[in-house]
Design an enzyme around this catalytic site. Sequence first.
Site, PDB file in Angstrom:
ATOM      1  N   ASP A 155     -16.658  29.322  -1.418  1.00  0.00           N
ATOM      2  CA  ASP A 155     -16.387  29.182  -2.362  1.00  0.00           C
ATOM      3  C   ASP A 155     -15.763  27.239  -3.279  1.00  0.00           C
ATOM      4  O   ASP A 155     -16.123  26.655  -2.475  1.00  0.00           O
ATOM      5  CB  ASP A 155     -14.344  28.879  -2.485  1.00  0.00           C
ATOM      6  CG  ASP A 155     -13.746  28.832  -0.899  1.00  0.00           C
ATOM      7  OD1 ASP A 155     -14.596  27.624  -0.730  1.00  0.00           O
ATOM      8  OD2 ASP A 155     -13.598  29.811  -0.011  1.00  0.00           O
ATOM      9  N   ASP A 205     -13.893  24.508  -4.302  1.00  0.00           N
ATOM     10  CA  ASP A 205     -12.063  24.327  -5.026  1.00  0.00           C
ATOM     11  C   ASP A 205     -11.597  22.981  -5.234  1.00  0.00           C
ATOM     12  O   ASP A 205     -12.533  22.293  -5.052  1.00  0.00           O
ATOM     13  CB  ASP A 205     -11.382  24.087  -2.682  1.00  0.00           C
ATOM     14  CG  ASP A 205     -11.914  25.270  -2.840  1.00  0.00           C
ATOM     15  OD1 ASP A 205     -10.658  26.230  -2.922  1.00  0.00           O
ATOM     16  OD2 ASP A 205     -11.649  24.355  -1.173  1.00  0.00           O
ATOM     17  N   ASP A 246      -9.115  17.095   6.647  1.00  0.00           N
ATOM     18  CA  ASP A 246      -9.321  16.836   7.669  1.00  0.00           C
ATOM     19  C   ASP A 246     -10.410  15.318   8.391  1.00  0.00           C
ATOM     20  O   ASP A 246     -10.481  14.839   9.178  1.00  0.00           O
ATOM     21  CB  ASP A 246      -9.105  18.590   8.185  1.00  0.00           C
ATOM     22  CG  ASP A 246     -10.370  19.562   7.435  1.00  0.00           C
ATOM     23  OD1 ASP A 246     -10.924  18.994   6.611  1.00  0.00           O
ATOM     24  OD2 ASP A 246     -10.045  19.940   7.783  1.00  0.00           O
TER      25      ASP A 246
HETATM   26  P1  ATP Z   1     -15.298  26.840   4.549  1.00  0.00           P
HETATM   27  O1  ATP Z   1     -14.830  27.430   2.709  1.00  0.00           O
HETATM   28  O2  ATP Z   1     -16.766  26.522   4.453  1.00  0.00           O
HETATM   29  O3  ATP Z   1     -14.449  27.723   5.447  1.00  0.00           O
HETATM   30  P2  ATP Z   1     -13.680  24.977   3.824  1.00  0.00           P
HETATM   31  O4  ATP Z   1     -13.667  23.361   4.577  1.00  0.00           O
HETATM   32  O5  ATP Z   1     -14.405  24.925   1.970  1.00  0.00           O
HETATM   33  O6  ATP Z   1     -14.690  25.080   4.645  1.00  0.00           O
HETATM   34  P3  ATP Z   1     -11.166  25.595   3.171  1.00  0.00           P
HETATM   35  O7  ATP Z   1     -10.385  26.123   3.931  1.00  0.00           O
HETATM   36  O8  ATP Z   1     -12.032  26.470   1.781  1.00  0.00           O
HETATM   37  O9  ATP Z   1     -12.242  25.135   4.517  1.00  0.00           O
HETATM   38  O10 ATP Z   1     -10.554  24.204   2.603  1.00  0.00           O
HETATM   39  C1  ATP Z   1     -10.719  22.958   1.457  1.00  0.00           C
HETATM   40  C2  ATP Z   1     -10.443  21.720   1.525  1.00  0.00           C
HETATM   41  O11 ATP Z   1      -9.524  21.363   2.072  1.00  0.00           O
HETATM   42  C3  ATP Z   1     -11.652  21.162   3.531  1.00  0.00           C
HETATM   43  O12 ATP Z   1     -12.521  20.857   2.887  1.00  0.00           O
HETATM   44  C4  ATP Z   1     -10.559  19.830   3.528  1.00  0.00           C
HETATM   45  O13 ATP Z   1     -10.387  18.852   2.571  1.00  0.00           O
HETATM   46  C5  ATP Z   1      -9.093  20.254   2.980  1.00  0.00           C
HETATM   47  N1  ATP Z   1      -8.394  21.309   4.988  1.00  0.00           N
HETATM   48  C6  ATP Z   1      -8.521  22.273   4.659  1.00  0.00           C
HETATM   49  N2  ATP Z   1      -7.202  22.387   5.297  1.00  0.00           N
HETATM   50  C7  ATP Z   1      -6.857  21.543   5.722  1.00  0.00           C
HETATM   51  C8  ATP Z   1      -6.555  21.114   7.161  1.00  0.00           C
HETATM   52  N3  ATP Z   1      -5.344  22.295   8.057  1.00  0.00           N
HETATM   53  N4  ATP Z   1      -6.124  20.072   7.329  1.00  0.00           N
HETATM   54  C9  ATP Z   1      -6.190  19.139   6.515  1.00  0.00           C
HETATM   55  N5  ATP Z   1      -7.226  19.365   5.189  1.00  0.00           N
HETATM   56  C10 ATP Z   1      -7.704  20.731   5.366  1.00  0.00           C
HETATM   57 MG    MG Z   2     -13.680  26.625   1.069  1.00  0.00          MG
END
Ligand code: ATP
Ligand code: MG
Length: 457
Positions: A66, A68, A158
């Site tokens: 996705d 964001d 994170d």
């Molecule tokens: P994927 O979508 O591939 O699972 P992602 O890193 O994009 O991985 P998301 O859950 O979509 O994961 O989160 C988007 C962004 O939000 C992350 O890349 C990170 O920058 C931030 N984020 C998500 N969860 C946390 C957390 N628990 N603590 C701090 N930052 C977070």
């Molecule tokens: Mg994501």
Amino acid sequence: MTKPSKQVTPPATESIIIRRAEHGISRKAISPSALKVLYKLNDAGFDAYIVGGGVRDLLVNLQPKDFDIATNATPEQVTKIFRNSRIIGRRFRIVHVRFGREIIEVSTFRAQASQSTKISGNSLARNVKHLDSAHNQSGMILRDNVYGTIEEDALRRDFTVNALYYTVQGFTVHDFCHGMADIHKRTLRIIGDAEQRYREDPVRILRAIRLASKLNFSIEANTEAPIKACASLLESIPPARLFDEFLKLFFNGSGLITFNKLVLYQVISVLFPPLSKLTSFADDRDRVMLEGAFRSTDDRILNAKSVTPAFLLAAILWPAVRRSFQQKISANLPPMPAMHEAGQEIIEMQLTRIAIPKRFSIPMREIWEYQLRLERRFGNKAALLVTKKRFRAAYDFLLLREASGEDLNGLGQWWTSYQAADPQQRQTMQQKLQNSSLSKPHKRRVKSGQTSKKEIH
Ligand code: ATP
Ligand code: MG
């Protein structure tokens, strides 16, 4: 091995701006809906960036799940721009902008909750009425709605590789935490002090393991060091959130690698409490059973076949169910009630940690109970069983048990042959079965509705 020196990722003093020619991200690889949101926010005078997995995955040549978006517009301002949008969330207030079936998440730049006082003079913060953050006693963030600048937003993310911001204003990537260097080093590095960040949100432990597995990155030494000691913090996470994380951990095609890391970092029994009751999770059969289940889930995902959490959860918990079943049989409970109670007991224990919806826990129990039913093949039972909805999953499960070393007297092969057989051959198979059971007077005859103690080990 040398102990890693305790050092905190130094925040970059200013952002590094990476140009199109250096980062190589093409707009063609980005969802048109996400691009639309970026352009519209820019047109309305706001800054807007793709951030997180969307940028990270493109940089390592993976297809992002996705896209964001982070912006300096508040949720209310965002909803004014997009008619097809609404504010959701409490812990994080974000805006969902809908384009048909696709949803683009838009969040306002946030500051670390612990730094809330630092941004009070910030112009954005002054405009925002909703300043809201809270921690509990162990340092966990309860609410996190303190808006901030893009630099602050980067620092509260994170991992460094998740804090890269892509903008269509110049098509540049903005890097505040040396994330690009870590992309090149294929390293997952937490931003700030690892232990503190895990305390604030223990789910980051699961995210570290999941992302390292999915990206095939190594976990940097300081990021890795406190994982084992902090694993039990996951006990305080709401079971519903852990169900979501469970799906993300194991249904992305790298479940097996993830599982092995969860075992390595001793996180597995925190996620699955019934497994901690096993005196020897190292028991080869248990490990092989779980590995087989993860491997087949990965294969099915890679081949675009359907997968269900019910099957995987049934396999993960099977070593615990099997042991509980054995104890109940030893206490002279008949097999079916023993399996029913064992299933009930293990699911109850598991639900304290991960909220498994009923639509998955009911089929899980059926898969377990079918393990007994598959042994009863006399009369017309076999012909009836193959027509049942749950037969296929139960049969696959049986094969998995055998592959892990459970000795089931060739039951899996029997069912494999039975399914391929024509009616005449099926009758012969049943006859043989009848004869062999009659020719073994020393073995307890299996009464209808029962099974022998020996068959489940
Ligand atoms: P994927 O979508 O591939 O699972 P992602 O890193 O994009 O991985 P998301 O859950 O979509 O994961 O989160 C988007 C962004 O939000 C992350 O890349 C990170 O920058 C931030 N984020 C998500 N969860 C946390 C957390 N628990 N603590 C701090 N930052 C977070
Ligand atoms: Mg994501």
